[in-house]
Design an enzyme around this catalytic site. Structure first.
Site, PDB file in Angstrom:
ATOM      1  N   LYS A 186      41.512  26.098  42.977  1.00  0.00           N
ATOM      2  CA  LYS A 186      42.251  27.313  43.321  1.00  0.00           C
ATOM      3  C   LYS A 186      41.255  28.365  43.779  1.00  0.00           C
ATOM      4  O   LYS A 186      40.361  28.763  43.028  1.00  0.00           O
ATOM      5  CB  LYS A 186      43.035  27.811  42.111  1.00  0.00           C
ATOM      6  N   ARG A 208      39.430  38.502  41.443  1.00  0.00           N
ATOM      7  CA  ARG A 208      39.416  37.262  40.666  1.00  0.00           C
ATOM      8  C   ARG A 208      38.240  36.340  41.018  1.00  0.00           C
ATOM      9  O   ARG A 208      38.240  35.172  40.694  1.00  0.00           O
ATOM     10  CB  ARG A 208      40.725  36.498  40.890  1.00  0.00           C
ATOM     11  N   LYS A 239      44.797  24.814  46.384  1.00  0.00           N
ATOM     12  CA  LYS A 239      45.563  26.021  46.668  1.00  0.00           C
ATOM     13  C   LYS A 239      44.656  27.122  47.181  1.00  0.00           C
ATOM     14  O   LYS A 239      43.616  27.344  46.578  1.00  0.00           O
ATOM     15  CB  LYS A 239      46.234  26.480  45.375  1.00  0.00           C
ATOM     16  N   SER A 265      52.158  32.161  49.172  1.00  0.00           N
ATOM     17  CA  SER A 265      53.015  33.237  49.663  1.00  0.00           C
ATOM     18  C   SER A 265      52.550  33.820  50.996  1.00  0.00           C
ATOM     19  O   SER A 265      53.361  34.124  51.864  1.00  0.00           O
ATOM     20  CB  SER A 265      53.116  34.335  48.607  1.00  0.00           C
TER      21      SER A 265
HETATM   22  C1  PBG Z   1      48.842  33.026  38.838  1.00  0.00           C
HETATM   23  C2  PBG Z   1      49.177  32.515  40.182  1.00  0.00           C
HETATM   24  C3  PBG Z   1      48.985  33.097  41.451  1.00  0.00           C
HETATM   25  C4  PBG Z   1      49.609  32.268  42.370  1.00  0.00           C
HETATM   26  C5  PBG Z   1      50.136  31.200  41.656  1.00  0.00           C
HETATM   27  N1  PBG Z   1      49.839  31.347  40.314  1.00  0.00           N
HETATM   28  C6  PBG Z   1      48.380  34.391  41.845  1.00  0.00           C
HETATM   29  C7  PBG Z   1      46.947  34.643  41.698  1.00  0.00           C
HETATM   30  O1  PBG Z   1      46.160  33.795  41.295  1.00  0.00           O
HETATM   31  O2  PBG Z   1      46.609  35.792  41.960  1.00  0.00           O
HETATM   32  C8  PBG Z   1      49.685  32.526  43.845  1.00  0.00           C
HETATM   33  C9  PBG Z   1      50.832  31.906  44.548  1.00  0.00           C
HETATM   34  C10 PBG Z   1      51.150  32.417  45.880  1.00  0.00           C
HETATM   35  O3  PBG Z   1      50.480  33.290  46.480  1.00  0.00           O
HETATM   36  O4  PBG Z   1      52.145  31.941  46.412  1.00  0.00           O
HETATM   37  N2  PBG Z   1      47.507  33.074  38.512  1.00  0.00           N
END
Ligand code: PBG
Length: 313
Positions: A186, A208, A239, A265
């Protein structure tokens, strides 16, 4: 090897019937997971319908509709009424996701849950803060607690997305029989913007990058996956998806576990916005994007288009 004029690759492109016969990658609803947001109140998002927020009541109606359309699986994200330093809403027996899971008891949908603290912490980070930093080891127990409470409320699988080292092992210790879909690779991505609005989870300070991956790295993604496999993950995930198709391919080639990709998203929002401007056709662009993600090697895809895809297929 024969060449032109004996070989004419256009022969297999002449009719849609022939193109269908030789198509290498297909979209099947069985492989798609629809993300759903649940909070104290519903909030329709006209521009990005996939990022609307449901109350527990409207969530049940939405789940019924998804089932009728042929959608197979959902992943739940919760927005609690109140946030605190630790994110205790994440493992509250009467928390928003736990209530939503119980309300969906009896559905045929596979119920996955996102396991993270960022929607539940007042500071918006994915773990507890000590001396201005996210403390890895102290967070592990909280992540495991959240996962256990989801399973007790009816989750079929849990998806840790916090990126702490050792989270899969911490969950596996508590839940020997629950499938873990690990957000293994991620990245610290700009493409999470619309999600953070919907989930109210933008960090209040900093970013983050101290726990999510550097977008520049692919070998490190394989190390993350290796760790998750060793710790007992059942499914690996990359991701975001579209800017990381090379990472999906590399992961597919190295590991035999099912591989998920999260079409996030921002990827969804870009196409929606461009379609609104008349720059492109949404349905074609979406299907092309999702096909590319599968072609790169993903077995399952988390996408906000899942509901619309059910109508298109
Ligand atoms: C929670 C999480 C996030 C997403 C999925 N789980 C946000 C992040 O890490 O800031 C993002 C999903 C998306 O943008 O569709 N940690």
């Amino acid at each position: 090897m024969s060449t032109f004029p004996v070989t004419r690759l256009r022969r297999l492109r002449r009719t849609s019937g022939i193109r269908n016969l030789v198509r290498e990658t297909r979209l099947d609803l069985d492989d798609f997971v629809m993300p759903l947001f649940v909070g104290p109140e519903g909030l329709a998002n006209e521009d990005l319908p996939g990022l609307s927020r449901h109350s527990v009541e409207t969530l049940v109606a939405e789940a019924d509709e998804l089932e009728r359309l042929g959608v197979r699986a959902v992943i739940l994200f919760g927005i609690p009424e109140e946030k605190d330093d630790e994110g205790s809403g994440a493992w509250d027996d009467d928390g928003i996701v736990q209530r939503a899971l119980r309300a969906l008891d009896g559905t045929s949908l596979v119920r996955l849950t996102d396991v993270c603290l960022c929607e539940y912490t007042s500071h918006g980070h994915c773990g507890v803060i000590r001396d201005g930093e996210v403390s890895n080891d102290e967070t592990l127990e909280l992540i495991a607690r959240a996962a256990v409470s989801h399973v007790e409320a009816g989750a079929d699988a849990v998806c840790p997305s916090d990126m702490m080292d050792g989270r899969v092992a911490a969950i596996r210790d508590e839940l020997p029989d629950t499938p873990i879909v690990a957000y293994s690779a991620k990245y610290a991505s700009a493409f999470y913007g619309p999600f953070r609005e919907a989930a109210e989870s933008a960090p209040a300070f900093g970013d983050r990058r101290g726990y999510q991956m550097d977008p520049a790295n692919v070998r490190e993604a394989l190390r993350e996956c290796e760790q998750d496999v060793a710790e007992g993950a059942d499914v690996l995930m990359v991701k975001p998806a579209l800017p990381y198709l090379d990472v999906i391919r590399a992961t597919r080639e190295r590991f035999d576990l099912p591989l998920a990709a999260y079409n996030v998203s921002g990827e969804y929002a870009m196409v929606k916005a461009a379609a609104t401007k008349g720059f492109l056709d949404e349905q074609q662009a979406a299907i092309e994007s999702l096909t590319a993600i599968k072609r790169a090697g993903a077995d399952l895809v988390f996408s906000y288009w899942t509901k619309e895809l059910a109508r298109w297929l």
